[in-house]
Each structure stands twice: as C-alpha cells, then as structure tokens.
Design an enzyme around this catalytic site. Structure first.
Site, PDB file in Angstrom:
ATOM      1  N   PRO A  11      21.723  99.233  -2.834  1.00  0.00           N
ATOM      2  CG  PRO A  11      20.682 101.245  -3.279  1.00  0.00           C
ATOM      3  CD  PRO A  11      20.885  99.884  -3.839  1.00  0.00           C
ATOM      4  CG  ASN A  12      22.373 102.493   1.928  1.00  0.00           C
ATOM      5  OD1 ASN A  12      23.475 103.003   2.073  1.00  0.00           O
ATOM      6  ND2 ASN A  12      21.364 103.134   1.365  1.00  0.00           N
ATOM      7  NE  ARG A  19      25.372 102.772  11.534  1.00  0.00           N
ATOM      8  CZ  ARG A  19      26.558 102.301  11.947  1.00  0.00           C
ATOM      9  NH1 ARG A  19      26.629 101.128  12.519  1.00  0.00           N
ATOM     10  NH2 ARG A  19      27.663 103.008  11.770  1.00  0.00           N
ATOM     11  CE1 TYR A  24      15.514  96.865   5.752  1.00  0.00           C
ATOM     12  CE2 TYR A  24      16.635  98.495   7.100  1.00  0.00           C
ATOM     13  CZ  TYR A  24      15.807  98.178   6.046  1.00  0.00           C
ATOM     14  OH  TYR A  24      15.259  99.177   5.282  1.00  0.00           O
ATOM     15  CG  ASN A  75      16.765  93.630  -0.988  1.00  0.00           C
ATOM     16  OD1 ASN A  75      16.234  94.695  -1.329  1.00  0.00           O
ATOM     17  ND2 ASN A  75      16.939  93.290   0.278  1.00  0.00           N
ATOM     18  CB  ALA A  78      16.307 103.014  -1.607  1.00  0.00           C
ATOM     19  CD  GLU A  99       9.956  93.484  -5.655  1.00  0.00           C
ATOM     20  OE1 GLU A  99       9.105  93.186  -6.543  1.00  0.00           O
ATOM     21  OE2 GLU A  99       9.940  94.543  -5.014  1.00  0.00           O
ATOM     22  CG  HIS A 101      11.665  94.048  -0.661  1.00  0.00           C
ATOM     23  ND1 HIS A 101      12.622  94.960  -1.056  1.00  0.00           N
ATOM     24  CD2 HIS A 101      10.812  93.908  -1.703  1.00  0.00           C
ATOM     25  CE1 HIS A 101      12.331  95.371  -2.275  1.00  0.00           C
ATOM     26  NE2 HIS A 101      11.244  94.745  -2.693  1.00  0.00           N
ATOM     27  NE  ARG A 108      10.532  99.745   6.676  1.00  0.00           N
ATOM     28  CZ  ARG A 108      11.794  99.834   6.231  1.00  0.00           C
ATOM     29  NH1 ARG A 108      12.283  98.871   5.437  1.00  0.00           N
ATOM     30  NH2 ARG A 108      12.552 100.841   6.575  1.00  0.00           N
TER      31      ARG A 108
HETATM   32  O1  CA2 Z   1      13.475  95.349   3.249  1.00  0.00           O
HETATM   33  C1  CA2 Z   1      14.329  95.398   2.348  1.00  0.00           C
HETATM   34  O2  CA2 Z   1      15.050  94.464   2.053  1.00  0.00           O
HETATM   35  C2  CA2 Z   1      14.542  96.719   1.599  1.00  0.00           C
HETATM   36  O3  CA2 Z   1      14.774  96.405   0.240  1.00  0.00           O
HETATM   37  C3  CA2 Z   1      15.764  97.362   2.208  1.00  0.00           C
HETATM   38  C4  CA2 Z   1      16.046  98.762   1.655  1.00  0.00           C
HETATM   39  C5  CA2 Z   1      14.807  99.637   1.680  1.00  0.00           C
HETATM   40  O4  CA2 Z   1      15.085 100.886   1.058  1.00  0.00           O
HETATM   41  C6  CA2 Z   1      13.638  98.963   1.011  1.00  0.00           C
HETATM   42  O5  CA2 Z   1      12.513  99.811   1.116  1.00  0.00           O
HETATM   43  C7  CA2 Z   1      13.333  97.631   1.673  1.00  0.00           C
HETATM   44  C8  CA2 Z   1      17.122  99.448   2.481  1.00  0.00           C
HETATM   45  C9  CA2 Z   1      18.396  98.716   2.513  1.00  0.00           C
HETATM   46  C10 CA2 Z   1      19.241  99.357   3.551  1.00  0.00           C
HETATM   47  O6  CA2 Z   1      19.818  98.315   4.263  1.00  0.00           O
HETATM   48  C11 CA2 Z   1      20.266  98.573   5.498  1.00  0.00           C
HETATM   49  C12 CA2 Z   1      20.429  97.478   6.273  1.00  0.00           C
HETATM   50  C13 CA2 Z   1      20.866  97.626   7.561  1.00  0.00           C
HETATM   51  C14 CA2 Z   1      21.172  98.882   8.044  1.00  0.00           C
HETATM   52  C15 CA2 Z   1      20.999  99.973   7.237  1.00  0.00           C
HETATM   53  C16 CA2 Z   1      20.561  99.826   5.948  1.00  0.00           C
END
Ligand code: CA2
Length: 149
Positions: A11-12, A19, A24, A75, A78, A99, A101, A108
C-alpha cells in the site's frame, strides 16, 4: 516461470517519488521497476513487477509465485508491521523471499521495528532506497546460480 522474479509492492508505494522525498527519495515506482528489469536482465532473468493497496491482492500474487519462480522481492509497505495473513502466505513459499524496505525502518518509529514478513524472509534489505530492490534481485540471481551448480 523459473526465470521470473516477482517484485511485489504494498500500500501507498504507488506514491513513491511524489510525497515524503526526505524519507523515500525522489525516484518513482516506475523508476524502481525499470531498475529491477535492467538488473534482472543482466542475469538473464525477468521481473513481474506489481503494486497493490489491497492485502488480498498481494496474497494472491504470493500464491501465484510461491513455487516454480526465481523468487519474490516484497516491500509489503505498512502491512509489513501488521499482516499475519501475508506472513502465512509467505510461509507457504518454496522459493526464496527477500524483504525490501526503501527506508531504514530501524531508525524510524518503534512500530516499524517489528516485521511479520521477516519471519518468512530469506534476507532483509532496509535503507538502500530503491537500489535495495536491485541488490535483492542480484541476491536471488546468486541463489539461483548457486543452487543450479
Ligand atoms: O521503507 C519502506 O519501504 C516501507 O516499507 C514503506 C512503507 C512503510 O509503512 C514501511 O514502514 C516502510 C510506506 C509506503 C508508503 O510509501 C509512500 C511513498 C512515498 C510517499 C508516500 C508513501
């Protein structure tokens, strides 16, 4: 199929590069996909690159690739920190699971320090940005050639 790696994004991650670049980076998910394809091609492998915001869709992709593929890079976003259902699906995998990230989850918030995915993962990447996907693919290629020897 045995020359194909599933790269699965949760997700996301469709918002990558649009963003929160301070966390990221500036690369988009399309940039990550291009990097994965290029890296895999260097080892004679293919990539099936997917993203979904829905837990059940991620699980169905895992089921598709759990046997007979060259491995899975996941990946789970969340869902990494919440989903026993994704862990259960990964535990059925007969192929290596990496896995991945983008951020270093360990520096974090505390809730990102626990990963259900890690309980089923062959290896874990965190904090390498989108380059971590390339490193994960490289490792799957290494496993494949080692196991073929
Ligand atoms: O660091 C990572 O790749 C995460 O898997 C990204 C997840 C987060 O919940 C994990 O704890 C770590 C969030 C993905 C959201 O991706 C976005 C990317 C850019 C802007 C907004 C959200």
């Amino acid at each position: 199929m045995n020359d194909t790696i599933l790269v699965l994004n949760g997700p996301n991650l469709n918002l990558l590069g649009k963003r929160q670049p301070e966390i990221y980076g500036h690369e988009t998910l399309a940039d990550a996909e291009a990097l994965c394809r290029e890296t895999a091609a260097g080892f004679g492998l293919r990539v099936d690159f997917r993203q979904s915001n829905a837990e059940h869709v991620l699980i169905e992709s895992i089921h598709e690739f759990r046997t007979g593929s060259a491995g899975i890079v996941i990946n789970a976003g969340a869902y990494t920190h919440t989903s026993v259902a994704i862990l259960d699906a990964l535990n059925t995998c007969e192929v290596p699971v990496i896995e991945c990230h983008i951020s270093n989850v360990h520096r974090r918030e505390a809730f990102r320090h626990h990963s259900y995915v890690s309980l089923a993962a062959t290896a874990v990447m965190a904090g390498f940005g989108t380059y971590g996907y390339a490193l994960a693919i490289r490792h799957l290629a290494h496993i494949k050639s080692r196991d073929a020897a």
